[in-house]
Design a protein around this motif. Structure first.
Motif, mmCIF file in Angstrom:
data_model
loop_
_atom_site.group_PDB
_atom_site.id
_atom_site.type_symbol
_atom_site.label_atom_id
_atom_site.label_comp_id
_atom_site.label_asym_id
_atom_site.label_seq_id
_atom_site.Cartn_x
_atom_site.Cartn_y
_atom_site.Cartn_z
ATOM 1 N N GLU A 1 8.248 4.246 7.607
ATOM 2 C CA GLU A 1 8.170 3.662 6.273
ATOM 3 C C GLU A 1 7.482 4.670 5.360
ATOM 4 O O GLU A 1 6.846 5.611 5.822
ATOM 5 N N ASP A 2 7.615 4.481 4.076
ATOM 6 C CA ASP A 2 6.965 5.355 3.120
ATOM 7 C C ASP A 2 5.467 5.086 3.122
ATOM 8 O O ASP A 2 4.996 4.131 3.711
ATOM 9 N N GLY A 3 4.701 5.928 2.431
ATOM 10 C CA GLY A 3 3.256 5.741 2.365
ATOM 11 C C GLY A 3 2.471 6.887 2.960
ATOM 12 O O GLY A 3 1.251 6.842 3.020
ATOM 13 N N ALA A 4 3.173 7.950 3.410
ATOM 14 C CA ALA A 4 2.488 9.054 4.066
ATOM 15 C C ALA A 4 1.472 9.709 3.141
ATOM 16 O O ALA A 4 0.349 10.002 3.561
ATOM 17 N N HIS A 5 1.837 9.939 1.893
ATOM 18 C CA HIS A 5 0.898 10.595 0.983
ATOM 19 C C HIS A 5 -0.323 9.715 0.722
ATOM 20 O O HIS A 5 -1.442 10.222 0.551
ATOM 21 N N HIS A 6 -0.123 8.416 0.702
ATOM 22 C CA HIS A 6 -1.261 7.515 0.532
ATOM 23 C C HIS A 6 -2.201 7.610 1.732
ATOM 24 O O HIS A 6 -3.430 7.684 1.568
ATOM 25 N N VAL A 7 -1.636 7.619 2.933
ATOM 26 C CA VAL A 7 -2.452 7.717 4.144
ATOM 27 C C VAL A 7 -3.184 9.056 4.177
ATOM 28 O O VAL A 7 -4.384 9.120 4.490
ATOM 29 N N ILE A 8 -2.477 10.136 3.829
ATOM 30 C CA ILE A 8 -3.109 11.457 3.792
ATOM 31 C C ILE A 8 -4.277 11.463 2.812
ATOM 32 O O ILE A 8 -5.365 11.964 3.122
ATOM 33 N N SER A 9 -4.076 10.884 1.620
ATOM 34 C CA SER A 9 -5.137 10.910 0.613
ATOM 35 C C SER A 9 -6.322 10.058 1.028
ATOM 36 O O SER A 9 -7.483 10.430 0.789
ATOM 37 N N GLU A 10 -6.078 8.920 1.668
ATOM 38 C CA GLU A 10 -7.189 8.065 2.113
ATOM 39 C C GLU A 10 -8.038 8.770 3.171
ATOM 40 O O GLU A 10 -9.266 8.779 3.094
ATOM 41 N N ILE A 11 -7.384 9.350 4.163
ATOM 42 C CA ILE A 11 -8.129 10.001 5.241
ATOM 43 C C ILE A 11 -8.787 11.283 4.733
ATOM 44 O O ILE A 11 -9.964 11.541 5.012
ATOM 45 N N SER A 12 -8.049 12.084 3.962
ATOM 46 C CA SER A 12 -8.614 13.324 3.433
ATOM 47 C C SER A 12 -9.805 13.036 2.530
ATOM 48 O O SER A 12 -10.820 13.751 2.571
ATOM 49 N N GLY A 13 -9.691 11.999 1.702
ATOM 50 C CA GLY A 13 -10.795 11.641 0.818
ATOM 51 C C GLY A 13 -12.044 11.259 1.589
ATOM 52 O O GLY A 13 -13.158 11.657 1.234
ATOM 53 N N ALA A 14 -11.872 10.498 2.659
ATOM 54 C CA ALA A 14 -13.015 10.096 3.474
ATOM 55 C C ALA A 14 -13.663 11.305 4.134
ATOM 56 O O ALA A 14 -14.899 11.434 4.165
#
Length: 202
Positions: A125-138
């Motif tokens: 499913e889509d959402g990879a960039h969101h997951v990347i940004s959440e983890i990278s931000g943390a």
């Protein structure tokens, strides 16, 4: 130089993990760059919920993972996408890492300073960039340096569909991006050996 890859799949070993398959491309390139890589599948471990580096209860496996984090200059968090978000296992790992905000080395630097991190994401499913940004931000909040293009992902667009291991489409791009990710992580991880980041001003 050492790296730690934490696979945050929901699948317990020995079930094949799509996330691990893509992360393995990054690991293999890191090894070609001369990095010694250790891999952990977090769901196989008894990691208690919490926000401390110490054991929350008897048998809590997190202190051992924390030791591996402190022994590594490079961290790779690999997570599937579920409902457009990181897996619950990834969230648990990040919550335990929260304790690193208050941990310092002998020179008063946050323990994540002078370490680099990147993210691997899979999902049908889509959402990879969101997951990347959440983890990278943390990870950046903790003090990790996030190099440019320190990620790779694989998916075939929104909605249900095949898994990474079941479909060749998109793999060439994901693998090429994963190799670039590994090279970027290694290059940036080597920089602090000559000019380390100092402790924050008081």
């Amino acid at each position: 130089m050492k790296a730690l890859m934490i696979n945050c799949t929901l699948k317990q070993s020995p079930e094949p993990s799509n996330t691990e398959a893509l992360a393995r491309v990054v690991v293999e390139q890191l090894e070609k760059e001369g990095v010694d890589v250790d891999a952990v599948r977090a769901v196989d471990l008894d990691i208690a919920p919490g926000v401390t580096s110490e054991a929350v209860r008897d048998g809590d496996a997190w202190p051992h993972v924390h030791d591996k984090l402190l022994d590594s200059e490079i961290l790779v968090i690999a997570s599937p996408t579920w409902l457009g978000r990181p897996s619950s296992v990834a969230q648990k790992v990040l919550e335990r890492m929260d304790a690193m905000l208050s941990e310092t080395d002998d020179e008063g630097r946050p323990v994540a300073y002078n370490r680099v991190a990147g993210v691997v994401v899979t999902g049908n499913e889509d959402g990879a960039h969101h997951v990347i940004s959440e983890i990278s931000g943390a990870l950046a909040d903790l003090g990790y340096t996030i190099p440019g293009q320190a990620w790779t992902y694989w998916h075939l667009g929104p909605g249900p569909g095949p898994n990474h291991l079941d479909d060749e489409r998109g793999r060439e791009w994901s693998h090429r991006t994963g190799r670039a990710m590994a090279a970027n992580l290694t290059a940036v991880a080597r920089a602090p050996t000559e000019r380390p980041v100092g402790a924050p001003p008081g």
